[in-house]
Design an enzyme around this catalytic site. Sequence first.
Site, PDB file in Angstrom:
ATOM      1  N   ASN A  51     -19.042   3.905   9.663  1.00  0.00           N
ATOM      2  CA  ASN A  51     -18.843   2.589   9.719  1.00  0.00           C
ATOM      3  C   ASN A  51     -18.614   2.137  10.910  1.00  0.00           C
ATOM      4  OD1 ASN A  51     -19.004   2.680   7.110  1.00  0.00           O
ATOM      5  ND2 ASN A  51     -16.888   2.773   6.596  1.00  0.00           N
ATOM      6  N   TYR A  98       0.677  -1.089   0.043  1.00  0.00           N
ATOM      7  CA  TYR A  98       0.009  -0.056   0.025  1.00  0.00           C
ATOM      8  C   TYR A  98       0.944   1.184   0.118  1.00  0.00           C
ATOM      9  CZ  TYR A  98      -3.766  -3.384   1.491  1.00  0.00           C
ATOM     10  OH  TYR A  98      -4.652  -4.177   1.485  1.00  0.00           O
ATOM     11  N   LEU A 104     -17.788  -3.928   1.564  1.00  0.00           N
ATOM     12  CA  LEU A 104     -18.823  -3.206   1.120  1.00  0.00           C
ATOM     13  C   LEU A 104     -19.062  -3.515  -0.338  1.00  0.00           C
ATOM     14  CD1 LEU A 104     -18.296   0.290   2.777  1.00  0.00           C
ATOM     15  CD2 LEU A 104     -19.856  -1.474   3.549  1.00  0.00           C
ATOM     16  N   SER A 124     -12.564   4.059   4.656  1.00  0.00           N
ATOM     17  CA  SER A 124     -13.167   5.317   4.249  1.00  0.00           C
ATOM     18  C   SER A 124     -12.046   6.333   4.713  1.00  0.00           C
ATOM     19  CB  SER A 124     -14.374   5.837   4.826  1.00  0.00           C
ATOM     20  OG  SER A 124     -14.656   7.029   4.461  1.00  0.00           O
ATOM     21  N   ILE A 168     -13.162  -5.080   7.871  1.00  0.00           N
ATOM     22  CA  ILE A 168     -12.052  -3.944   7.699  1.00  0.00           C
ATOM     23  C   ILE A 168     -12.326  -2.947   6.687  1.00  0.00           C
ATOM     24  CG2 ILE A 168     -10.110  -4.800   8.837  1.00  0.00           C
ATOM     25  CD1 ILE A 168      -9.141  -5.778   6.004  1.00  0.00           C
TER      26      ILE A 168
HETATM   27  P1  NAD Z   1     -14.607  -1.358   1.166  1.00  0.00           P
HETATM   28  O1  NAD Z   1     -15.623  -2.523   0.805  1.00  0.00           O
HETATM   29  O2  NAD Z   1     -14.102  -1.071   2.477  1.00  0.00           O
HETATM   30  O3  NAD Z   1     -15.163  -0.120   0.020  1.00  0.00           O
HETATM   31  C1  NAD Z   1     -14.147   1.090   0.172  1.00  0.00           C
HETATM   32  C2  NAD Z   1     -14.830   1.929  -0.951  1.00  0.00           C
HETATM   33  O4  NAD Z   1     -16.355   2.153  -0.244  1.00  0.00           O
HETATM   34  C3  NAD Z   1     -14.524   3.264  -0.903  1.00  0.00           C
HETATM   35  O5  NAD Z   1     -14.783   3.914  -2.230  1.00  0.00           O
HETATM   36  C4  NAD Z   1     -15.339   4.226   0.188  1.00  0.00           C
HETATM   37  O6  NAD Z   1     -15.157   5.669  -0.058  1.00  0.00           O
HETATM   38  C5  NAD Z   1     -16.757   3.610   0.215  1.00  0.00           C
HETATM   39  N1  NAD Z   1     -17.108   3.689   1.387  1.00  0.00           N
HETATM   40  C6  NAD Z   1     -16.645   3.605   2.630  1.00  0.00           C
HETATM   41  N2  NAD Z   1     -17.748   3.428   3.645  1.00  0.00           N
HETATM   42  C7  NAD Z   1     -18.772   3.938   2.852  1.00  0.00           C
HETATM   43  C8  NAD Z   1     -20.034   4.016   3.410  1.00  0.00           C
HETATM   44  N3  NAD Z   1     -20.412   4.066   4.799  1.00  0.00           N
HETATM   45  N4  NAD Z   1     -21.039   4.164   2.679  1.00  0.00           N
HETATM   46  C9  NAD Z   1     -20.882   4.451   1.143  1.00  0.00           C
HETATM   47  N5  NAD Z   1     -19.572   4.049   0.768  1.00  0.00           N
HETATM   48  C10 NAD Z   1     -18.609   3.839   1.516  1.00  0.00           C
HETATM   49  O7  NAD Z   1     -13.231  -1.774   0.257  1.00  0.00           O
HETATM   50  P2  NAD Z   1     -11.827  -1.992   0.212  1.00  0.00           P
HETATM   51  O8  NAD Z   1     -10.922  -0.810   0.560  1.00  0.00           O
HETATM   52  O9  NAD Z   1     -11.369  -2.557  -1.134  1.00  0.00           O
HETATM   53  O10 NAD Z   1     -11.467  -3.088   1.365  1.00  0.00           O
HETATM   54  C11 NAD Z   1     -11.291  -2.624   2.753  1.00  0.00           C
HETATM   55  C12 NAD Z   1      -9.914  -2.903   3.141  1.00  0.00           C
HETATM   56  O11 NAD Z   1      -9.576  -4.147   2.856  1.00  0.00           O
HETATM   57  C13 NAD Z   1      -8.810  -2.259   2.213  1.00  0.00           C
HETATM   58  O12 NAD Z   1      -8.658  -1.042   2.659  1.00  0.00           O
HETATM   59  C14 NAD Z   1      -7.620  -3.084   2.553  1.00  0.00           C
HETATM   60  O13 NAD Z   1      -7.050  -2.709   4.006  1.00  0.00           O
HETATM   61  C15 NAD Z   1      -8.205  -4.416   2.678  1.00  0.00           C
HETATM   62  N6  NAD Z   1      -8.062  -5.087   1.160  1.00  0.00           N
HETATM   63  C16 NAD Z   1      -7.179  -6.304   1.350  1.00  0.00           C
HETATM   64  C17 NAD Z   1      -7.134  -7.054   0.278  1.00  0.00           C
HETATM   65  C18 NAD Z   1      -6.205  -8.226   0.438  1.00  0.00           C
HETATM   66  O14 NAD Z   1      -5.675  -8.696  -0.673  1.00  0.00           O
HETATM   67  N7  NAD Z   1      -5.678  -8.952   1.415  1.00  0.00           N
HETATM   68  C19 NAD Z   1      -7.564  -6.569  -1.023  1.00  0.00           C
HETATM   69  C20 NAD Z   1      -8.211  -5.392  -0.864  1.00  0.00           C
HETATM   70  C21 NAD Z   1      -8.562  -4.589   0.310  1.00  0.00           C
END
Ligand code: NAD
Length: 275
Positions: free
Chosen positions: A240, A50, A190, A231, A228
């Site tokens: 959240n 990241y 989400l 935002s 996890i």
């Molecule tokens: P997420 O499902 O948390 O979604 C993030 C998106 O949703 C952003 O665009 C955000 O602005 C929006 N959002 C957040 N809260 C909201 C709300 N209350 N209402 C409406 N929209 C909202 O997706 P993510 O970031 O892909 O996944 C979360 C975390 O998981 C990442 O930050 C990372 O730490 C982890 N992750 C890990 C892997 C892995 O391979 N291990 C892959 C992807 C993500």
Amino acid sequence: MTQPFLTLNDGRSMPQLGFGLWQVPAAATANVTMTALRLGYRLVDGAAIYGNEAGQGHGIRASGVPRDQVFVTTKVWNSAQGYDSTLRAAEASLKRLALAHVDLLLIHWPCASRGLYVDTWRALVRLRDEGRALSIGVSNFNAPHLHRIIGETGVVPAVNQIEVNPRLQQPGLRALHAELEIVTQSWTPLGQGRSFAAPPVAAAAARTGKSPAQVILRWHIQTGASVIPRSTRPAGLAENLDIFDFALSEPEMAAIATLDEGARCGPDPATFEMA
Ligand code: NAD
């Protein structure tokens, strides 16, 4: 607000809810991390790839929350796989974080065709034994990858962080996790908003007065997963976190369960090999 904790198979405890730092710009990461911790989050999910571990560490210190009350995760990237290179990568992560240990160190992806994930896992076991990672786990491991590392080392990962959202519920892998006492941690929880308007989610949101995102995060919590969401906005972080003053009913949980289509947002761990 009382936040739930999960007990890991190594006896340690982990906050069930955290926040993720994927795609959070390096320059904003310290502020996002500090804000989230001050709002009440106690788990921060980062990764070497990241590119924002320095900000993750700065934000933890700036928050004023004592180090032992923050659960810090980072991950070993694919290009660092292998025994010695994983040891070096973990030390580099700790240096960027400016921490003596992380609470959880994960192998980010199996990259099975490269044949290095068992050696990588052995390095994580050593890092745990040396106290550089208090718990160790994996991410994006499918059943064969889990069976292999457990078979070859006897060490069961504490956590498997995998994509889970209403359209991708992973029932088979989750049943294996339950059997092996591995905590499921849901990434992209989400689901890029693709289920926000789905009738079971919308109906539960209408009944509870909560947002669709809160309903979905609550669904993760009630399935027993760690979750996890990400935002960068303080209001989004607060929204959240505000999921512990209501509950979904059994029929609402069952209705959300019907949304599973096995459809991923992210890459397939069986084939993802990006270095
Ligand atoms: P997420 O499902 O948390 O979604 C993030 C998106 O949703 C952003 O665009 C955000 O602005 C929006 N959002 C957040 N809260 C909201 C709300 N209350 N209402 C409406 N929209 C909202 O997706 P993510 O970031 O892909 O996944 C979360 C975390 O998981 C990442 O930050 C990372 O730490 C982890 N992750 C890990 C892997 C892995 O391979 N291990 C892959 C992807 C993500």
